[in-house]
Write a protein that holds these residues in place. Structure first.
Motif, PDB file in Angstrom:
ATOM      1  N   GLU A  32       8.487   5.316  -9.948  1.00 20.75           N
ATOM      2  CA  GLU A  32       8.131   4.086 -10.651  1.00 20.75           C
ATOM      3  C   GLU A  32       9.259   3.068 -10.569  1.00 20.75           C
ATOM      4  OE1 GLU A  32       5.215   2.989 -11.764  1.00 20.75           O
ATOM      5  OE2 GLU A  32       4.519   4.827 -10.800  1.00 20.75           O
ATOM      6  N   ALA A  33      10.511   3.559 -10.473  1.00 20.57           N
ATOM      7  CA  ALA A  33      11.641   2.642 -10.292  1.00 20.57           C
ATOM      8  C   ALA A  33      11.503   1.934  -8.948  1.00 20.57           C
ATOM      9  CB  ALA A  33      12.960   3.413 -10.377  1.00 20.57           C
ATOM     10  N   PHE A  34      11.137   2.695  -7.907  1.00 19.22           N
ATOM     11  CA  PHE A  34      10.902   2.090  -6.599  1.00 19.22           C
ATOM     12  C   PHE A  34       9.714   1.135  -6.659  1.00 19.22           C
ATOM     13  CE2 PHE A  34       8.153   2.194  -2.823  1.00 19.22           C
ATOM     14  CZ  PHE A  34       8.965   1.482  -1.943  1.00 19.22           C
ATOM     15  N   ASN A  35       8.661   1.552  -7.351  1.00 14.19           N
ATOM     16  CA  ASN A  35       7.454   0.742  -7.458  1.00 14.19           C
ATOM     17  C   ASN A  35       7.758  -0.608  -8.106  1.00 14.19           C
ATOM     18  OD1 ASN A  35       4.598   0.665  -6.935  1.00 14.19           O
ATOM     19  ND2 ASN A  35       4.302   0.714  -9.145  1.00 14.19           N
ATOM     20  N   SER A  36       8.588  -0.586  -9.157  1.00 13.37           N
ATOM     21  CA  SER A  36       8.961  -1.828  -9.843  1.00 13.37           C
ATOM     22  C   SER A  36       9.778  -2.728  -8.913  1.00 13.37           C
ATOM     23  CB  SER A  36       9.781  -1.516 -11.099  1.00 13.37           C
ATOM     24  OG  SER A  36       9.005  -0.782 -12.018  1.00 13.37           O
ATOM     25  N   TRP A  37      10.704  -2.112  -8.175  1.00 10.57           N
ATOM     26  CA  TRP A  37      11.501  -2.888  -7.219  1.00 10.57           C
ATOM     27  C   TRP A  37      10.605  -3.509  -6.162  1.00 10.57           C
ATOM     28  CZ3 TRP A  37      11.807  -2.323  -1.954  1.00 10.57           C
ATOM     29  CH2 TRP A  37      12.754  -3.127  -1.300  1.00 10.57           C
ATOM     30  N   PHE A  38       9.654  -2.731  -5.656  1.00 12.72           N
ATOM     31  CA  PHE A  38       8.769  -3.211  -4.605  1.00 12.72           C
ATOM     32  C   PHE A  38       7.914  -4.377  -5.104  1.00 12.72           C
ATOM     33  CE2 PHE A  38       4.916  -3.216  -2.027  1.00 12.72           C
ATOM     34  CZ  PHE A  38       5.446  -3.179  -0.753  1.00 12.72           C
ATOM     35  N   ALA A  39       7.414  -4.273  -6.333  1.00 10.84           N
ATOM     36  CA  ALA A  39       6.593  -5.346  -6.897  1.00 10.84           C
ATOM     37  C   ALA A  39       7.396  -6.639  -7.003  1.00 10.84           C
ATOM     38  CB  ALA A  39       6.069  -4.939  -8.272  1.00 10.84           C
ATOM     39  N   ASP A  62       0.840   0.789   4.468  1.00 12.34           N
ATOM     40  CA  ASP A  62       0.959   2.230   4.671  1.00 12.34           C
ATOM     41  C   ASP A  62       2.395   2.698   4.454  1.00 12.34           C
ATOM     42  OD1 ASP A  62      -1.713   2.392   5.232  1.00 12.34           O
ATOM     43  OD2 ASP A  62      -1.479   2.365   7.397  1.00 12.34           O
ATOM     44  N   CYS A  63       3.353   1.875   4.862  1.00 14.65           N
ATOM     45  CA  CYS A  63       4.761   2.218   4.691  1.00 14.65           C
ATOM     46  C   CYS A  63       5.107   2.276   3.203  1.00 14.65           C
ATOM     47  CB  CYS A  63       5.640   1.198   5.399  1.00 14.65           C
ATOM     48  SG  CYS A  63       7.402   1.564   5.284  1.00 14.65           S
ATOM     49  N   TYR A  64       4.617   1.309   2.447  1.00 15.68           N
ATOM     50  CA  TYR A  64       4.853   1.320   0.996  1.00 15.68           C
ATOM     51  C   TYR A  64       4.367   2.637   0.388  1.00 15.68           C
ATOM     52  CZ  TYR A  64       3.285   0.978  -3.801  1.00 15.68           C
ATOM     53  OH  TYR A  64       3.011   1.276  -5.116  1.00 15.68           O
ATOM     54  N   GLU A  69       5.255   7.887  -2.073  1.00 15.07           N
ATOM     55  CA  GLU A  69       4.918   9.315  -2.176  1.00 15.07           C
ATOM     56  C   GLU A  69       6.119  10.194  -1.844  1.00 15.07           C
ATOM     57  OE1 GLU A  69       1.547   9.901   0.365  1.00 15.07           O
ATOM     58  OE2 GLU A  69       0.121   9.387  -1.217  1.00 15.07           O
ATOM     59  N   ASN A  70       6.932   9.760  -0.909  1.00 14.12           N
ATOM     60  CA  ASN A  70       8.112  10.534  -0.546  1.00 14.12           C
ATOM     61  C   ASN A  70       9.066  10.669  -1.735  1.00 14.12           C
ATOM     62  OD1 ASN A  70       9.909  11.898   1.247  1.00 14.12           O
ATOM     63  ND2 ASN A  70      11.101  10.033   1.394  1.00 14.12           N
ATOM     64  N   ILE A  71       9.275   9.553  -2.426  1.00 19.92           N
ATOM     65  CA  ILE A  71      10.145   9.587  -3.607  1.00 19.92           C
ATOM     66  C   ILE A  71       9.481  10.368  -4.728  1.00 19.92           C
ATOM     67  CG2 ILE A  71      11.235   8.164  -5.383  1.00 19.92           C
ATOM     68  CD1 ILE A  71      11.494   5.952  -3.261  1.00 19.92           C
ATOM     69  N   LEU A  72       8.189  10.153  -4.913  1.00 24.68           N
ATOM     70  CA  LEU A  72       7.457  10.801  -5.998  1.00 24.68           C
ATOM     71  C   LEU A  72       7.465  12.316  -5.885  1.00 24.68           C
ATOM     72  CD1 LEU A  72       5.542  10.598  -8.462  1.00 24.68           C
ATOM     73  CD2 LEU A  72       3.648  10.393  -6.841  1.00 24.68           C
ATOM     74  N   PHE A  73       7.266  12.838  -4.691  1.00 21.29           N
ATOM     75  CA  PHE A  73       7.099  14.282  -4.533  1.00 21.29           C
ATOM     76  C   PHE A  73       8.316  15.016  -3.980  1.00 21.29           C
ATOM     77  CE2 PHE A  73       2.727  12.575  -4.342  1.00 21.29           C
ATOM     78  CZ  PHE A  73       2.244  13.191  -5.482  1.00 21.29           C
ATOM     79  N   THR A 179      -4.055   1.349  -4.639  1.00 23.26           N
ATOM     80  CA  THR A 179      -5.442   1.821  -4.615  1.00 23.26           C
ATOM     81  C   THR A 179      -6.043   1.708  -3.216  1.00 23.26           C
ATOM     82  OG1 THR A 179      -5.823   1.234  -6.941  1.00 23.26           O
ATOM     83  CG2 THR A 179      -7.769   1.421  -5.526  1.00 23.26           C
ATOM     84  N   ILE A 180      -5.881   0.549  -2.581  1.00 20.37           N
ATOM     85  CA  ILE A 180      -6.438   0.330  -1.249  1.00 20.37           C
ATOM     86  C   ILE A 180      -5.823   1.304  -0.248  1.00 20.37           C
ATOM     87  CG2 ILE A 180      -6.697  -1.307   0.657  1.00 20.37           C
ATOM     88  CD1 ILE A 180      -8.360  -2.020  -1.807  1.00 20.37           C
ATOM     89  N   CYS A 181      -4.512   1.482  -0.321  1.00 21.83           N
ATOM     90  CA  CYS A 181      -3.834   2.391   0.617  1.00 21.83           C
ATOM     91  C   CYS A 181      -4.303   3.827   0.425  1.00 21.83           C
ATOM     92  CB  CYS A 181      -2.318   2.308   0.434  1.00 21.83           C
ATOM     93  SG  CYS A 181      -1.592   0.777   1.032  1.00 21.83           S
ATOM     94  N   ARG A 182      -4.495   4.232  -0.825  1.00 26.26           N
ATOM     95  CA  ARG A 182      -4.952   5.597  -1.099  1.00 26.26           C
ATOM     96  C   ARG A 182      -6.341   5.824  -0.514  1.00 26.26           C
ATOM     97  NH1 ARG A 182      -7.710   7.215  -5.590  1.00 26.26           N
ATOM     98  NH2 ARG A 182      -7.160   5.261  -6.644  1.00 26.26           N
ATOM     99  N   ILE A 183      -7.227   4.853  -0.668  1.00 26.49           N
ATOM    100  CA  ILE A 183      -8.582   4.992  -0.127  1.00 26.49           C
ATOM    101  C   ILE A 183      -8.558   4.984   1.398  1.00 26.49           C
ATOM    102  CG2 ILE A 183     -10.873   3.938   0.024  1.00 26.49           C
ATOM    103  CD1 ILE A 183     -10.468   2.908  -2.823  1.00 26.49           C
TER     104      ILE A 183
END
Length: 201
Positions: A32-39, A62-64, A69-73, A179-183
């Motif tokens: 989520e820290a990465f997600n906030s930075w990315f946003a 796709d890179c995002y 996911e790499n950081i998350l898992f 959401t779009i990337c996951r689908i």
């Protein structure tokens, strides 16, 4: 445009289990820290790549998702998000280019016969059936709100992007992107869809 079956096993990758989600991921805080930075830096990243004439929307999205996911898992510690993302982006862009070059388009032939025209029509109809089946798959396997987002994105692309979708829906652009990337990833992993796309190539 299409993307992966979330109900299939993910045999080739070991960095996460198909049954895990954000609620039981050990490294959700780091992700989520990465997600906030990315946003906060999304526009800056896009501009950086556009100036270098290296921006590709699909590769970027796709890179995002892959970095997230790499950081998350895996819990990888990233000292410099900008450097890490850009390096990952170029790696993914090169891989995508290699994959796309396998299906180079032939130059048009102006002496095609009527048989060729009929064949082209059949291919177009099959393409329409494939797109319809993909939409049905997404409708059946994802939340209705996610389906509607995906439908709007696919139908209106390239006239629409995550930011314009965010303005229309009131959702955050990075959440729409996720959401779009996951689908897309789910559709791409569907073996039947992949086979049919190869046959149409």
């Amino acid at each position: 445009m299409l993307l992966f079956n979330t109900k299939k096993s993910n045999k080739g990758k070991k960095y996460f289990s198909k049954k895990r989600d954000l609620s039981d991921a050990v490294f959700a805080e780091k992700a989520e820290a990465f997600n906030s930075w990315f946003a906060e830096n999304n526009r800056k990243l896009v501009q950086y790549l556009k100036v270098r004439r290296a921006y590709d929307c699909d590769v970027f999205n796709d890179c995002y998702l892959k970095v997230y996911e790499n950081i998350l898992f895996s819990g990888n510690k990233v000292e410099n998000y900008m450097h890490y993302f850009i390096r990952s982006y170029y790696t993914n862009m090169m891989a995508d280019g290699i994959k796309q070059n396998r299906y180079c388009e032939l130059k048009p032939h102006y002496d095609q016969s009527d048989t060729d025209a009929v064949s082209s029509l059949e291919i177009e109809l099959e393409q329409q059936r494939l797109e319809s089946d993909i939409m049905a798959y997404v409708y059946e396997n994802y939340d209705i709100c996610d389906f509607e987002l995906f439908k709007m994105y696919v139908t209106l692309k390239p006239a629409i992007n995550y930011y314009s979708l965010a303005e229309i829906t009131g959702l955050k652009a990075h959440n729409i992107q996720r959401t779009i990337c996951r689908i897309k990833k789910g559709v791409m992993k569907n073996k039947d869809f992949s086979r049919r796309r190869r046959e149409l190539a």
